[in-house]
Design an enzyme around this catalytic site. Structure first.
Site, PDB file in Angstrom:
ATOM      1  N   LYS A 128      44.659  29.087 -30.953  1.00  0.00           N
ATOM      2  CA  LYS A 128      43.490  28.380 -30.392  1.00  0.00           C
ATOM      3  C   LYS A 128      43.911  27.280 -29.427  1.00  0.00           C
ATOM      4  O   LYS A 128      43.093  26.490 -28.961  1.00  0.00           O
ATOM      5  CB  LYS A 128      42.656  27.768 -31.526  1.00  0.00           C
ATOM      6  N   LYS A 182      45.487  24.620 -30.131  1.00  0.00           N
ATOM      7  CA  LYS A 182      45.263  23.327 -30.783  1.00  0.00           C
ATOM      8  C   LYS A 182      46.523  22.965 -31.556  1.00  0.00           C
ATOM      9  O   LYS A 182      47.172  23.821 -32.135  1.00  0.00           O
ATOM     10  CB  LYS A 182      44.118  23.429 -31.803  1.00  0.00           C
TER      11      LYS A 182
HETATM   12  N1  C2G Z   1      31.784  19.728 -35.697  1.00  0.00           N
HETATM   13  C1  C2G Z   1      30.561  19.062 -35.672  1.00  0.00           C
HETATM   14  N2  C2G Z   1      30.482  17.858 -35.079  1.00  0.00           N
HETATM   15  C2  C2G Z   1      31.582  17.286 -34.518  1.00  0.00           C
HETATM   16  C3  C2G Z   1      32.828  17.952 -34.546  1.00  0.00           C
HETATM   17  C4  C2G Z   1      32.909  19.187 -35.157  1.00  0.00           C
HETATM   18  O1  C2G Z   1      29.547  19.572 -36.190  1.00  0.00           O
HETATM   19  N3  C2G Z   1      31.453  16.061 -33.921  1.00  0.00           N
HETATM   20  C5  C2G Z   1      31.840  21.051 -36.336  1.00  0.00           C
HETATM   21  C6  C2G Z   1      32.269  22.166 -35.375  1.00  0.00           C
HETATM   22  O2  C2G Z   1      31.154  22.636 -34.626  1.00  0.00           O
HETATM   23  C7  C2G Z   1      32.803  23.218 -36.341  1.00  0.00           C
HETATM   24  C8  C2G Z   1      33.378  22.363 -37.492  1.00  0.00           C
HETATM   25  O3  C2G Z   1      32.817  21.040 -37.352  1.00  0.00           O
HETATM   26  O4  C2G Z   1      31.725  24.010 -36.841  1.00  0.00           O
HETATM   27  C9  C2G Z   1      34.893  22.265 -37.433  1.00  0.00           C
HETATM   28  O5  C2G Z   1      35.252  21.767 -36.156  1.00  0.00           O
HETATM   29  P1  C2G Z   1      36.749  22.088 -35.622  1.00  0.00           P
HETATM   30  O6  C2G Z   1      37.721  21.728 -36.661  1.00  0.00           O
HETATM   31  O7  C2G Z   1      36.872  21.521 -34.247  1.00  0.00           O
HETATM   32  O8  C2G Z   1      36.675  23.670 -35.569  1.00  0.00           O
HETATM   33  P2  C2G Z   1      37.007  24.639 -34.338  1.00  0.00           P
HETATM   34  O9  C2G Z   1      38.295  24.262 -33.706  1.00  0.00           O
HETATM   35  O10 C2G Z   1      35.779  24.709 -33.535  1.00  0.00           O
HETATM   36  O11 C2G Z   1      37.321  25.999 -35.133  1.00  0.00           O
HETATM   37  O12 C2G Z   1      36.995  30.657 -35.829  1.00  0.00           O
HETATM   38  C10 C2G Z   1      36.321  29.479 -35.478  1.00  0.00           C
HETATM   39  C11 C2G Z   1      37.234  28.314 -35.292  1.00  0.00           C
HETATM   40  O13 C2G Z   1      38.228  28.252 -36.288  1.00  0.00           O
HETATM   41  C12 C2G Z   1      36.413  27.029 -35.277  1.00  0.00           C
END
Ligand code: C2G
Length: 147
Positions: free
Chosen positions: A44, A46
């Protein structure tokens, strides 16, 4: 028992994550979090500050979370939904209409919850000076495992 599944990296846990997990749990009775492994984070593009084991322990300490499983690939979602008899997959609305989730509607409901404004792991890292701009794009420089 209504089973909910969500995916993410959940690095540097913050109230946006907690609000997402709380609202996801409120949609059912049992919440499974598929947590991106360090290797999948590289896919990803990241680089999490905390490694998988640490992020897993932090999630397991949250009252809304019932089970944490590894997220290793983009393609595992259909198998996860079947294996864990998931009723609803929940994601923040930054994933709204993403085919990787829309394709799951054949097997379960898919719900996107409003993302919490004003907080993100990227913002935290930036404000703590934990990341530098590379080619004008803020990111943690990902150093491939040596050897
Ligand atoms: N999230 C949120 N508000 C934020 C930050 C994050 O609601 N201010 C939510 C994201 O939308 C996601 C969850 O928290 O649903 C986890 O965020 P991340 O760890 O950034 O996940 P991501 O990298 O988007 O990974 O297969 C899908 C991916 O693994 C999702």
């Amino acid at each position: 028992m209504k089973r909910i599944l969500t995916y993410g990296t959940f690095d540097l846990l913050h109230y946006g994550h907690i609000r997402l997990l709380k609202r996801a749990k409120e949609l059912g009775d049992y919440l499974i979090v598929a947590l991106s492994t360090d290797e999948f984070n590289a896919v990803k593009n990241k680089k999490a500050y905390h490694n998988y084991e640490t992020r897993k322990k932090m999630l397991e300490a949250i009252r809304y979370v019932d089970l944490v499983i590894p997220e290793n690939t983009w393609e595992q979602k259909e198998d996860d939904v079947k294996k864990y008899f998931v009723d609803t997959v929940v994601m923040g609305d930054d994933w709204k209409n993403d085919e990787r989730f829309e394709s799951l509607r054949k097997y379960c409901d898919v719900v996107y919850l409003e993302r919490t404004e004003g907080v993100s792991t990227t913002k935290i890292k930036k404000e703590l000076g934990l990341q530098q701009a590379i080619n004008g794009v803020d990111q943690i420089p990902f150093v491939k495992n040596k050897g």
